[in-house]
Enzyme design. Sequence first.
Site, PDB file in Angstrom:
ATOM      1  N   PRO A 126       1.209 -25.030  27.382  1.00 55.55           N
ATOM      2  CA  PRO A 126       1.761 -25.007  26.020  1.00 55.55           C
ATOM      3  C   PRO A 126       1.127 -23.938  25.141  1.00 55.55           C
ATOM      4  O   PRO A 126       0.576 -24.222  24.078  1.00 55.55           O
ATOM      5  CB  PRO A 126       1.441 -26.415  25.506  1.00 55.55           C
ATOM      6  CG  PRO A 126       0.162 -26.755  26.211  1.00 55.55           C
ATOM      7  CD  PRO A 126       0.194 -26.072  27.558  1.00 55.55           C
ATOM      8  N   LYS A 146      13.468  -5.453  31.058  1.00 57.98           N
ATOM      9  CA  LYS A 146      12.371  -5.999  30.224  1.00 57.98           C
ATOM     10  C   LYS A 146      11.049  -5.338  30.603  1.00 57.98           C
ATOM     11  O   LYS A 146      10.283  -4.920  29.741  1.00 57.98           O
ATOM     12  CB  LYS A 146      12.294  -7.524  30.414  1.00 57.98           C
ATOM     13  CG  LYS A 146      11.041  -8.199  29.830  1.00 57.98           C
ATOM     14  CD  LYS A 146      11.215  -8.597  28.386  1.00 57.98           C
ATOM     15  CE  LYS A 146       9.917  -8.963  27.688  1.00 57.98           C
ATOM     16  NZ  LYS A 146       9.446 -10.310  27.905  1.00 57.98           N
ATOM     17  N   SER A 190       1.987  -9.383  23.777  1.00 60.96           N
ATOM     18  CA  SER A 190       0.933 -10.286  24.268  1.00 60.96           C
ATOM     19  C   SER A 190      -0.131  -9.565  25.105  1.00 60.96           C
ATOM     20  O   SER A 190      -1.289  -9.985  25.127  1.00 60.96           O
ATOM     21  CB  SER A 190       1.549 -11.433  25.066  1.00 60.96           C
ATOM     22  OG  SER A 190       2.247 -10.962  26.191  1.00 60.96           O
TER      23      SER A 190
END
Length: 296
Positions: A9, A175, A245
């Site tokens: 998560p 991507k 990220s």
Amino acid sequence: MTRIAIIGPGAIGGTLAAWLAQDAAHSVTVCARTPFDGLRVETPEGVITAQPEILTDPFQAGLVDWVLVCTKTYDADATGPWLERLAGPQTRVAIVQNGVEHVQLFAHLVPTQTIVPVMINLPAVRNAPGQIVQHRHGIIAVPAGPNGQAFAALFAKTEIEAAAHEDFTSQLWIKLTGNSHTIVPTLTLRATGPVWNAALESIVRGVVEECAAVGRAEGATIPQSVIDNAVEAAKAMREGAVAGSFHADRLAGHQLEVDARNGVIVRLGRKHGIPTPMNGVLVTLLEASGSPWISG
Ligand SMILES: NC(=O)C1=CN([C@@H]2O[C@H](COP(=O)(O)OP(=O)(O)OC[C@H]3O[C@@H](n4cnc5c(N)ncnc54)[C@H](OP(=O)(O)O)[C@@H]3O)[C@@H](O)[C@H]2O)C=CC1
Ligand SMILES: CC(C)(CO)C(=O)C(=O)O
């Protein structure tokens, strides 16, 4: 009721868990390494919250209909104990990660026919466990077919645009190509825009062109505009900006997905006899930076 478990998560897993939990037809379980109380996500649509079941011990987990693996690529093996408890013969396992090797990374953990590789374009940052900011509208691509269609349908009541694609290989490589240049600010720890010059441009363009060449050899269709837009994005990067990220992880001193994001271009380039000198040099320099956290 569709039972969904999300392993990992973090920025992506937390955002997807919170969105999926907004649909009363879903029962969402979060499989966490670090415990927390609930999810709060600032989204482009406003703040959403969720109180899913949160487990930290795989032995607490039972079979579900869907598992979404949202860890970093280098944590693939660590999800094994969760997958053993969550995945039965009917369970489908979606791998929501960057890179192009979703199936290969998990083929030793679950049957490959149950794996749904997922391309996600959704910039998000986790500020603390359970506290996430989703910066832009999210886009998900999956392969065409019953599993891909069923995965996309899970997001019908969310703001995330999920669609199944006949040419999923191209989705993955477009991507990766668009993201490939972020290795430059990740290495230099400086935005590329303010220090842009012809030499830097040739490095950035080289990284991106090598990725596109390898992707095309792998069967992807990558328009020239993807390359040009990636170079333009690097040129336009403002002082202080964070290029996603990869860059954020190095700034935070976290382990890096260097192999999954640029090492793979070198490895697959070698397989196809395509030279990848720019990616090779930058991967080597990043690995040689002395950081203890370089990995797949
Ligand atoms: N962030 C972004 O904007 C985007 C990221 N991606 C990709 O999505 C993937 C996930 O990235 P992101 O969400 O940013 O990563 P994060 O580092 O934010 O989250 C990863 C999560 O995985 C958890 N984790 C690791 N191992 C285990 C385990 N064994 N059991 C349970 N949980 C575990 C971590 O736990 P802990 O809480 O202890 O750290 C953390 O919560 C990556 O491949 C990334 O490249 C793709 C598009 C955009
Ligand atoms: C660039 C971005 C945000 C696109 O989803 C991404 O993939 C990342 O940060 O890893």
